[in-house]
Design a protein around this motif. Structure first.
Motif, PDB file in Angstrom:
ATOM      1  N   THR A 174       0.882  -1.388   0.160  1.00 30.48           N
ATOM      2  CA  THR A 174       0.192  -0.183  -0.289  1.00 30.48           C
ATOM      3  C   THR A 174       0.644   1.474   0.005  1.00 30.48           C
ATOM      4  O   THR A 174       0.436   2.168  -0.033  1.00 30.48           O
ATOM      5  CB  THR A 174      -0.784   0.107   1.113  1.00 30.48           C
ATOM      6  OG1 THR A 174      -0.414   0.020   2.727  1.00 30.48           O
ATOM      7  CG2 THR A 174      -1.975  -0.837   1.201  1.00 30.48           C
TER       8      THR A 174
ATOM      9  N   ARG B 251      -5.821   2.193   1.044  1.00 30.14           N
ATOM     10  CA  ARG B 251      -5.897   2.021   2.055  1.00 30.14           C
ATOM     11  C   ARG B 251      -6.011   3.890   3.181  1.00 30.14           C
ATOM     12  O   ARG B 251      -6.779   3.357   3.631  1.00 30.14           O
ATOM     13  CB  ARG B 251      -3.648   2.381   2.656  1.00 30.14           C
ATOM     14  CG  ARG B 251      -3.668   2.723   4.020  1.00 30.14           C
ATOM     15  CD  ARG B 251      -2.030   1.983   4.089  1.00 30.14           C
ATOM     16  NE  ARG B 251      -1.329   2.568   3.339  1.00 30.14           N
ATOM     17  CZ  ARG B 251      -0.787   4.164   3.609  1.00 30.14           C
ATOM     18  NH1 ARG B 251      -1.060   4.098   5.087  1.00 30.14           N
ATOM     19  NH2 ARG B 251       0.213   4.904   3.429  1.00 30.14           N
TER      20      ARG B 251
ATOM     21  N   LEU C  73      -9.944   3.403   3.417  1.00 35.30           N
ATOM     22  CA  LEU C  73     -10.754   2.748   4.222  1.00 35.30           C
ATOM     23  C   LEU C  73     -10.123   3.175   5.406  1.00 35.30           C
ATOM     24  O   LEU C  73     -11.177   2.896   6.530  1.00 35.30           O
ATOM     25  CB  LEU C  73      -9.946   1.250   4.023  1.00 35.30           C
ATOM     26  CG  LEU C  73     -10.318   0.426   2.850  1.00 35.30           C
ATOM     27  CD1 LEU C  73      -8.953  -0.665   2.539  1.00 35.30           C
ATOM     28  CD2 LEU C  73     -11.276  -0.238   2.477  1.00 35.30           C
TER      29      LEU C  73
ATOM     30  N   LEU D 229      -7.991  -3.286   5.765  1.00 34.13           N
ATOM     31  CA  LEU D 229      -7.587  -4.636   5.124  1.00 34.13           C
ATOM     32  C   LEU D 229      -6.713  -5.240   5.383  1.00 34.13           C
ATOM     33  O   LEU D 229      -5.543  -5.464   6.132  1.00 34.13           O
ATOM     34  CB  LEU D 229      -6.316  -3.392   3.122  1.00 34.13           C
ATOM     35  CG  LEU D 229      -6.295  -4.055   2.040  1.00 34.13           C
ATOM     36  CD1 LEU D 229      -7.483  -4.563   1.135  1.00 34.13           C
ATOM     37  CD2 LEU D 229      -5.233  -3.767   1.966  1.00 34.13           C
TER      38      LEU D 229
ATOM     39  N   PHE E  90      -7.419 -10.723  -1.130  1.00 31.21           N
ATOM     40  CA  PHE E  90      -7.687  -9.037  -0.842  1.00 31.21           C
ATOM     41  C   PHE E  90      -9.448  -8.687   0.228  1.00 31.21           C
ATOM     42  O   PHE E  90      -9.685  -8.975  -0.911  1.00 31.21           O
ATOM     43  CB  PHE E  90      -7.387  -8.138  -1.795  1.00 31.21           C
ATOM     44  CG  PHE E  90      -6.410  -7.767  -2.174  1.00 31.21           C
ATOM     45  CD1 PHE E  90      -5.470  -6.762  -1.849  1.00 31.21           C
ATOM     46  CD2 PHE E  90      -5.632  -8.998  -3.417  1.00 31.21           C
ATOM     47  CE1 PHE E  90      -4.126  -6.882  -2.187  1.00 31.21           C
ATOM     48  CE2 PHE E  90      -4.651  -8.571  -3.459  1.00 31.21           C
ATOM     49  CZ  PHE E  90      -3.495  -8.004  -3.216  1.00 31.21           C
TER      50      PHE E  90
ATOM     51  N   VAL F 167     -11.040  -6.936   2.371  1.00 29.25           N
ATOM     52  CA  VAL F 167     -11.345  -5.710   3.107  1.00 29.25           C
ATOM     53  C   VAL F 167     -12.875  -5.148   3.904  1.00 29.25           C
ATOM     54  O   VAL F 167     -14.150  -6.423   3.765  1.00 29.25           O
ATOM     55  CB  VAL F 167     -11.790  -4.525   2.044  1.00 29.25           C
ATOM     56  CG1 VAL F 167     -12.480  -3.297   2.784  1.00 29.25           C
ATOM     57  CG2 VAL F 167     -11.032  -3.910   0.895  1.00 29.25           C
TER      58      VAL F 167
END
Length: 432
Positions: free
Chosen positions: A372, A397, A400, A407, A419, A421
């Motif tokens: 990230t 990133r 979120l 993440l 991935f 979330v």
């Protein structure tokens, strides 16, 4: 009236009375009787003074534990004055202790380290910041020489040279510190430490960002300028070649446009003047739209599936679309033809989760923690082939963070990546 005169009047009166009494006895009973009375009176007065001197000495030996005597005669005033002096002294000591406690509390709250040393560098006191910066411990290291506690050649040289006008930059305890010694009073010195580790890290990130952005922009600009120079030098260039050059320039121009848009988006997300404007986000139409875009990008080269079972969200629709789209776009770019990509939205024990699972090239474990970061790429050559800007996961990133989500990345090289979330329950809305 003068207080000293008031102190002496009772003593003079007692002496006068003794002399008068002895004189009367002398007059009525003779000289021997008068002298005896005078002697006994004076002896009584001396013994009385000795007694109160003894009481004074006993009290002065331990004034905190014993009660002040009441005294008699002039001694009453003496003990009263001593009691007032002791009370004033205790008050001053309490005020001094209070100010000292406030000073230490203030020093303890400072972000900079403060170490108080004597003139030969023996530690007297240090605040918590100095303990963190220099690895000191107040109780353990008090009374020890600071040069024995901080074993750093640069610091030792700084002490030996004694040129304290300029601060010293020191790397210690995995920190970068600015250290300076400030002499004060006659027999004390203050060592001040300022932690610039985070500042240096931010400066390095800024320099890296400028360097990486310049590099990313230079490549397409070089291509565009090269083709423009060819067009100027060869006006009669074949139409097919000219069209090919224009197509490549358009692609590189679009690449620069995407990069600039991503940088502006990232800057906006990081700005404190850009608060999150939450709204009800219907997840199903959002993900269905992202799926259609993904199919267009894939051009039939991958198997794409979508599963939706979870709640709706509270958040910013455009930001969430950008984050989800970046995750899906990355999965398509790094998954070979005939691979599969699954998009899953469902409830989670902590709220709700969005999962993008692919059968792509995967990522080695040592790269996952840095994915990230801005412009960080696992395979730079492949990133150029896929036309990525290197800012997609950095944008994810920050989006979120603004939505209180986390993440989680799991990947195995040559097998694929997942991935995930996870949104907290506070960000979810159960459909009515």
């Amino acid at each position: 009236m003068n207080p000293q005169l008031l102190f002496w009047i009772p003593a003079v009166l007692r002496i006068v009375l003794c002399v008068a009494g002895a004189g009367l006895v002398w007059f009525f009973f003779g000289a021997i009787a008068g002298l005896a009375v005078a002697f006994l009176s004076m002896l009584g007065m001396v013994l009385g003074q000795l007694y109160w001197l003894f009481r004074l000495g006993s009290w002065l030996d331990d004034p905190a534990q014993s009660r002040s005597p009441d005294g008699w005669g002039a001694w009453t005033d003496v003990f009263a004055r001593l009691y007032r002096m002791r009370r004033d002294d205790e008050k001053h000591q309490a005020e001094l202790a209070e100010w000292l406690a406030r000073f230490r509390q203030a020093m303890s709250l400072l972000p900079d380290g403060v170490v108080i040393m004597d003139d030969v560098l023996f530690l007297e006191w240090c605040n918590p910041a100095a303990q963190r910066h220099l690895g000191l411990q107040q109780e353990r290291d008090k009374g020890m020489r600071v040069t024995n506690l901080i074993r750093n050649p640069s610091f030792i040289d700084y002490i030996i040279l004694g040129r304290y006008e300029q601060p010293l930059t020191l790397s210690l305890q995995e920190r970068k510190l600015i250290v300076q010694i400030i002499p004060f009073e006659n027999r004390r010195q203050i060592l001040v430490t300022h932690d610039v580790t985070e500042t240096e890290r931010i400066d390095m990130m800024r320099r890296d960002f400028v360097a990486n952005a310049s590099h990313e922009l230079r490549t397409p600009l070089t291509v565009i300028n090269g083709f423009l120079e060819i067009a100027l030098a060869q006006p009669g260039l074949d139409m097919e070649i000219r069209t090919s050059h224009l197509k490549l320039m358009t692609e590189q121009g679009q690449r620069m446009q995407n990069l600039i848009n991503d940088m502006l988006t990232l800057t906006r997300l990081e700005s404190v003047d850009y608060p999150l404007r939450a709204e009800l986000v219907h997840v199903r139409p959002l993900l269905e739209g992202i799926l259609e875009e993904a199919r267009a990008l894939s051009a039939g080269k991958h198997k794409l599936t979508l599963e939706i079972e979870g709640p709706n969200l509270k958040g910013n629709l455009d930001e969430l679309r950008s984050a989800f789209s970046n995750l899906v776009t990355n999965a398509i770019r790094y998954t070979p033809e005939a691979g599969s990509i699954s998009l899953i939205w469902k409830s989670h024990e902590r709220g709700a989760k969005f999962v993008v699972k692919d059968t792509g090239i995967g990522i080695s474990q040592e790269h996952i923690a840095r994915l990230t970061e801005r412009f960080y790429r696992v395979d730079k050559s492949r990133s150029r082939e896929t036309q990525g800007t290197g800012l997609g996961l950095a944008i994810v990133r920050h989006v979120l963070l603004r939505h209180r989500a986390t993440l989680e990345i799991a990947s195995v090289p040559e097998q694929g990546s997942t991935f995930k979330v996870v949104f907290p329950a506070s960000q979810t809305v159960i459909p009515a």
